[in-house]
Design a protein around this motif. Structure first.
Motif, short mmCIF file in Angstrom:
data_model
loop_
_atom_site.label_atom_id
_atom_site.label_comp_id
_atom_site.label_asym_id
_atom_site.label_seq_id
_atom_site.Cartn_x
_atom_site.Cartn_y
_atom_site.Cartn_z
N GLN A 1 0.87 -1.18 0.00
CA GLN A 1 0.00 0.00 0.00
C GLN A 1 0.91 1.23 0.00
O GLN A 1 1.91 1.26 0.71
CB GLN A 1 -0.89 0.03 1.24
N LYS A 2 0.54 2.21 -0.80
CA LYS A 2 1.32 3.45 -0.82
C LYS A 2 0.77 4.39 0.24
O LYS A 2 -0.44 4.60 0.33
CB LYS A 2 1.25 4.11 -2.18
N GLN A 3 1.67 4.92 1.06
CA GLN A 3 1.31 5.91 2.07
C GLN A 3 2.19 7.14 1.84
O GLN A 3 3.36 7.14 2.21
CB GLN A 3 1.53 5.38 3.48
N VAL A 4 1.64 8.13 1.21
CA VAL A 4 2.33 9.38 0.87
C VAL A 4 3.59 9.08 0.07
O VAL A 4 3.52 8.85 -1.12
CB VAL A 4 2.61 10.25 2.11
N ASP A 5 4.75 9.03 0.72
CA ASP A 5 6.00 8.81 -0.01
C ASP A 5 6.68 7.49 0.35
O ASP A 5 7.86 7.31 0.09
CB ASP A 5 6.96 9.97 0.26
N LYS A 6 5.93 6.55 0.92
CA LYS A 6 6.52 5.26 1.24
C LYS A 6 5.56 4.14 0.90
O LYS A 6 4.36 4.35 0.72
CB LYS A 6 6.98 5.18 2.69
N TYR A 7 6.09 2.93 0.83
CA TYR A 7 5.32 1.74 0.46
C TYR A 7 5.39 0.78 1.64
O TYR A 7 6.47 0.40 2.08
CB TYR A 7 5.90 1.11 -0.80
N GLU B 1 7.98 -0.90 6.08
CA GLU B 1 8.19 -0.18 4.84
C GLU B 1 9.09 -1.01 3.93
O GLU B 1 10.14 -1.50 4.36
CB GLU B 1 8.85 1.18 5.11
N GLU C 1 5.50 0.53 -7.26
CA GLU C 1 4.33 1.16 -7.89
C GLU C 1 3.43 0.12 -8.55
O GLU C 1 2.21 0.20 -8.47
CB GLU C 1 4.78 2.19 -8.93
#
Length: 168
Positions: free
Chosen positions: A97-103, A113, A122
């Motif tokens: 899941q993408k959270q702002v600037d991290k996965y 992370e 992506e």
């Protein structure tokens, strides 16, 4: 490595699916494999999942795929333990899941992370399919779905893993 099931799985994988294919010098390869296991068992090193998972896709291609291919060439079938390991890798990545600037991925009791090449992160964060990723020659250098039964086994394993079923 203190978990008996995981330790036995690693031992079985090394003996049957990796050591015989790394070098013709089985004794030297076994000594090296044992040194790696000893490192993982050292409580002072405190290996963490986050550190180990760094760049997992390229690590699997460089370190595991050659043994997988050699096993397949020799036996005409997919390597069972390496397939399970790859399945866990795909289960983890397909949960990104993408959270702002991290996965991130959720694991029991926490989230971690993942750090890897941005296109891979992506790809999965956008909900794309495992089988198509396995077929991507730009990632693996070849189409992994060409190995008879591999994609089917991985997809079935991932389904089981995501239901909470332990495969080892």
């Amino acid at each position: 490595m203190v978990d008996k099931k995981l330790s036995a799985f690693v031992e079985d994988t090394l003996k049957a699916e990796i050591i015989p294919f790394v070098s013709s010098d089985i004794q030297a390869t076994t000594v090296f494999a044992n040194s790696v296991k000893d490192r993982f068992m050292n409580p002072f090193l405190n290996h963490q999942l986050v550190s180990i998972s760094l760049n997992s896709i390229s690590k699997w291609r460089a370190r595991v795929l050659p043994s997988f291919k050699d096993y397949y060439a020799q036996y005409g079938e997919i390597a069972p333990c390496l397939t399970i390991g790859f399945s866990y890798l795909m289960a983890m990545y397909s949960s990104i899941q993408k959270q702002v600037d991290k996965y991130i991925v959720q694991v029991p009791n926490r989230e971690i992370e993942l750090k890897d090449d941005l296109p891979y992160l992506e790809y999965f964060a956008n909900g794309n399919e495992i089988k198509a990723f396995m077929a991507e020659e730009s990632v693996w250098g070849e189409d992994l779905t060409a190995y008879a039964g591999f994609a089917e086994a991985v997809l079935e394993n991932v389904e089981q893993i995501k239901k909470g079923i332990c495969l080892i």
